[in-house]
Motif scaffolding. Structure first.
Motif, short mmCIF file in Angstrom:
data_model
loop_
_atom_site.label_atom_id
_atom_site.label_comp_id
_atom_site.label_asym_id
_atom_site.label_seq_id
_atom_site.Cartn_x
_atom_site.Cartn_y
_atom_site.Cartn_z
N PHE A 605 0.89 -1.29 -0.09
CA PHE A 605 -0.02 -0.09 -0.03
C PHE A 605 0.94 1.36 0.05
CE2 PHE A 605 -2.16 3.10 2.88
CZ PHE A 605 -2.97 3.72 1.92
N VAL A 606 1.94 1.45 0.97
CA VAL A 606 2.80 2.62 0.85
C VAL A 606 3.98 2.70 -0.14
CG1 VAL A 606 2.38 2.63 3.54
CG2 VAL A 606 4.47 1.68 2.59
N THR A 607 4.08 1.41 -0.83
CA THR A 607 5.26 1.52 -1.65
C THR A 607 4.34 1.53 -3.22
OG1 THR A 607 5.50 -0.85 -1.83
CG2 THR A 607 7.05 0.51 -0.30
N ALA A 608 3.91 0.57 -3.77
CA ALA A 608 3.43 0.34 -4.89
C ALA A 608 2.22 1.34 -5.03
CB ALA A 608 3.24 -1.13 -5.43
N GLY A 609 1.53 1.54 -4.00
CA GLY A 609 0.28 2.37 -3.96
C GLY A 609 0.50 3.68 -4.06
N ALA A 610 1.81 4.25 -4.04
CA ALA A 610 1.88 5.49 -4.24
C ALA A 610 2.87 5.79 -5.32
CB ALA A 610 2.90 5.97 -2.65
N GLU A 611 3.17 5.00 -6.44
CA GLU A 611 3.57 5.21 -7.38
C GLU A 611 3.06 5.96 -8.28
OE1 GLU A 611 6.01 0.76 -7.54
OE2 GLU A 611 4.53 0.98 -8.89
N PRO A 612 3.91 7.08 -9.08
CA PRO A 612 3.42 8.11 -9.86
C PRO A 612 3.10 7.72 -11.31
CG PRO A 612 5.64 8.54 -9.75
CD PRO A 612 5.30 7.17 -8.87
N VAL A 613 2.22 8.33 -12.26
CA VAL A 613 2.31 8.08 -13.55
C VAL A 613 2.82 9.18 -14.09
CG1 VAL A 613 0.63 8.22 -15.57
CG2 VAL A 613 -0.23 7.11 -13.42
N VAL A 614 3.87 8.92 -15.08
CA VAL A 614 4.85 9.87 -15.80
C VAL A 614 4.54 9.77 -17.19
CG1 VAL A 614 7.25 10.75 -16.03
CG2 VAL A 614 6.46 9.60 -13.90
N LEU A 615 4.24 10.97 -17.80
CA LEU A 615 3.89 11.17 -19.05
C LEU A 615 5.08 11.86 -20.00
CD1 LEU A 615 0.04 11.96 -18.74
CD2 LEU A 615 0.99 9.50 -18.94
N ARG A 616 5.02 11.26 -21.12
CA ARG A 616 5.96 12.03 -21.86
C ARG A 616 5.38 12.77 -23.35
NH1 ARG A 616 9.81 8.38 -22.64
NH2 ARG A 616 11.08 9.10 -20.89
N PRO A 617 5.26 14.03 -23.56
CA PRO A 617 4.78 14.59 -24.52
C PRO A 617 5.34 14.28 -25.88
CG PRO A 617 5.22 16.35 -22.69
CD PRO A 617 5.89 14.90 -22.72
N GLY A 618 4.33 14.05 -26.94
CA GLY A 618 5.18 13.93 -28.30
C GLY A 618 6.25 14.94 -28.73
#
Length: 619
Positions: A605-618
């Motif tokens: 919960f405190v590790t995987a459950g806090a991972e961010p989503v990182v996007l890269r523009p084209g």
């Protein structure tokens, strides 16, 4: 916030004095901060119900923290019906020097926390200030608590923990009763059985245990240094009451004598003047008792405390949980709502064959109507729980005290915090969309919002927007009740530019974290009570601009244990990213064998459950 006047929690507690300064403990290889070399408890019950309790203990202090925490015992008695005598109080220093505690070192005071509660002034606290304390010293204490009058109902009862937060070399409990008086007893969470000796028209039950390991070390600071430490684990309980009806008879009679009915009716009318519906009247009265009447927690282990009448509790504005329950039931009756008082404790913590009401420290008020019961707390403002309490409990209904039964088993869906997030990301790094938020059961903010006078629409909008780090632009409430609150919230988000040519979304969890802070401990020697089951979940769909890609996505994780499950799944494709996270905990009692699985859930919960989503523009 509910006011709490809390006393220490057991006859012969050993808490540090209020003025004590914390001592820095030098580095040591001592196996514990202190240990009990001997603890003997003897109870002699007379035919009329009076009892004499004698306790002797010898503690050895191994560190500075040990003598500071366990060095100044607190002894409790009820001056109305008991007399306390300290027979022996002395310290043997490491070099063999023996120092008796002087008379000025033994002081009887008003019990800590009860100075503002004159109705409980007879509950006295005696502080024994040992002298010559240091690592390697041994402190010996022997004291007697003698009943000067039979207890209410003429019944005796008691509980002794097998394990403290310090190891115990020898524990012996002796309970002597007239041979004609049956003793009901049990070892809760253990299989220790007494030997029984018959002599001189008396039966003496003897429990003896050696080399008892320490438990709950540094887990609950309020328990350190008190005999209450360990009472939630294996313990010996006993009583001379023949059945539950006899055990609660004095309580039932006292609650029925409510006192000045006109004063109760007038107060109920004032509190419900602006509450036209039955639900609103119920909520107004519950909030008043929870907040305006201070909660008194007297020391446990004293003779049965008979509650004051409802009108008296109203007048003095403080009372025990049972007294507050009696007051709430009387106020509800004054506005035409049928209510009953129920005693309770966590599921499977009560020895049902031992009719001792001290095993059930919680008090609830149950209101019947509309085909379902509603359970009301008395110690904090909370929405009524429909159909049963929010967690699994052992319950004793005072209206029909034939025995302890189990409450309805709640499910994780009764206490859920769920969010559905849909966002469309724009090429400039902003996003717009909706957050659908549902909070039920223990997560439902309904009662708190009403008590504080907050705007529910604004509060739920802010909570939903906080999940994505954005701002709420519009909020539509879809549910707001004691059972569930829900809203559809339109949000605007500016994705963080934490690294060059990337945009980051941190997705939060809805609801409060109900897992205990003590999960840092690698193992436990006793079961852990979690309370209500619950589910926390969030589902997120991101629509990406043309050419954008998901550079980093939370990993797929699945943890299944006896205590519950954690699942996280990420799927990317078709210009979308879908992320699902669910933490589901079954609640109730977690055994020592299942404890490692609960810790595994917490880690996920405190590790995987806090991972961010990182996007890269084209490009």
């Amino acid at each position: 916030m509910t006011r709490l006047l809390a006393a220490a929690l057991l006859v012969a507690a050993c808490a540090p004095p209020a003025a004590a300064q914390r001592t820095v403990t030098a580095s040591t290889r001592a196996p514990a901060d202190a240990r009990a070399l001997e603890r003997t408890v003897e109870v002699r019950v007379e035919p009329d119900g009076r009892a004499v309790r004698t306790e002797r203990r010898v503690l050895e202090y191994l560190t500075d923290f040990g003598w500071e925490t366990w060095g100044d015992p607190l002894l409790y008695h009820d001056a109305r019906t008991q007399r306390l005598t300290v027979r022996t109080a002395r310290t043997t220093e490491p070099d063999g020097t023996v120092q008796d505690t002087p008379e000025i070192g033994i002081n009887e005071l008003t019990t800590a926390g009860l100075a503002a509660a004159p109705a409980f002034a007879a509950l006295r606290e005696t502080v024994v200030t040992h002298v010559g304390l240091q690592p390697g010293a041994k402190a010996e204490l022997e004291y007697v608590v003698e009943d000067t009058a039979p207890p209410a109902g003429g019944r005796q009862a008691g509980a002794v923990a097998l394990h403290w937060a310090i190891p115990t070399d020898l524990l012996e409990l002796r309970v002597s009763v007239p041979a004609s008086l049956p003793l009901r007893h049990a070892c809760v969470g253990c299989d220790l059985q007494p030997t029984v000796r018959e002599a001189d028209g008396r039966s003496t039950y003897v429990w003896r245990a050696e080399r008892l390991a320490a438990v709950n070390q540094l887990e609950t600071s309020s328990h350190l240094g008190t005999s209450h430490d360990g009472l939630e684990g294996p313990r010996i309980v006993w009583t001379t009451a023949p059945d539950w009806a006899a055990a609660v008879a004095p309580l039932v009679a006292a609650l029925a004598a409510t006192g000045d009915a006109s004063a109760l009716a007038a107060q109920a009318a004032r509190l419900t003047a602006d509450a036209p519906t039955a639900d609103q009247r119920l909520e107004a009265l519950q909030a008043f008792v929870a907040e305006a009447v201070a909660t008194i927690e007297p020391p446990v282990g004293l003779p049965l405390l008979v509650p004051g009448g409802a009108a008296d509790v109203l007048r003095r504005s403080h009372g025990t949980p049972l007294e507050k329950a009696g007051l709430l039931a009387a106020l509800l009756a004054a506005v035409g709502l049928e209510a009953e008082v129920v005693l309770a404790a966590p599921r499977e913590s009560v020895a049902r064959e031992v009719p001792d009401v001290a095993q059930l420290l919680q008090a609830w008020v149950v209101v019947a109507g509309d085909g379902a019961e509603r359970w009301l707390r008395v110690d904090e403002v909370a929405a009524p729980a429909a159909g049963g309490p929010p967690e699994a409990l052992d319950v004793l209904r005072l209206a029909a005290p034939t025995g302890v039964t189990s409450s309805a088993e709640p499910t994780a869906e009764d206490h859920l915090a769920d969010a559905s997030v849909r966002l469309r990301v724009s090429a400039d790094g902003t996003a717009t969309g909706t957050v659908s938020l549902t909070l039920a059961g223990l997560h439902d903010p309904y009662a708190g919002l009403h008590a504080d006078g907050d705007d529910p629409q604004e509060a739920l909008g802010d909570a939903a927007a906080a999940l994505v780090g954005g701002e709420a632009t519009a909020t539509r409430l879809t549910a707001l009740s004691p059972e569930r609150a829900a809203a559809e919230v339109e949000v605007e988000v500016e994705l963080a530019e934490e690294a060059r040519d990337t945009r980051t979304l941190l997705l939060g969890w809805p609801g409060e974290d109900p897992l205990p802070a003590s999960l840092y401990r690698e193992t436990r020697a006793t079961d852990l009570e979690l309370g209500a089951p619950f589910r926390r979940s969030v589902r997120c769909e991101l629509r990406l601009p043309a050419g954008w890609e998901a550079a980093i996505v939370p990993r797929n994780v699945r943890v299944v244990t006896e205590a519950g499950t954690f699942v996280q799944e990420s799927v990317v494709g078709g210009g979308k990213l879908r992320l699902t996270r669910t933490l589901k905990v079954r609640g109730g009692r977690v055994s020592t064998a299942a404890y490692s699985g609960l810790r595994e859930l917490r880690r996920a919960f405190v590790t995987a459950g806090a991972e961010p989503v990182v996007l890269r523009p084209g490009e």
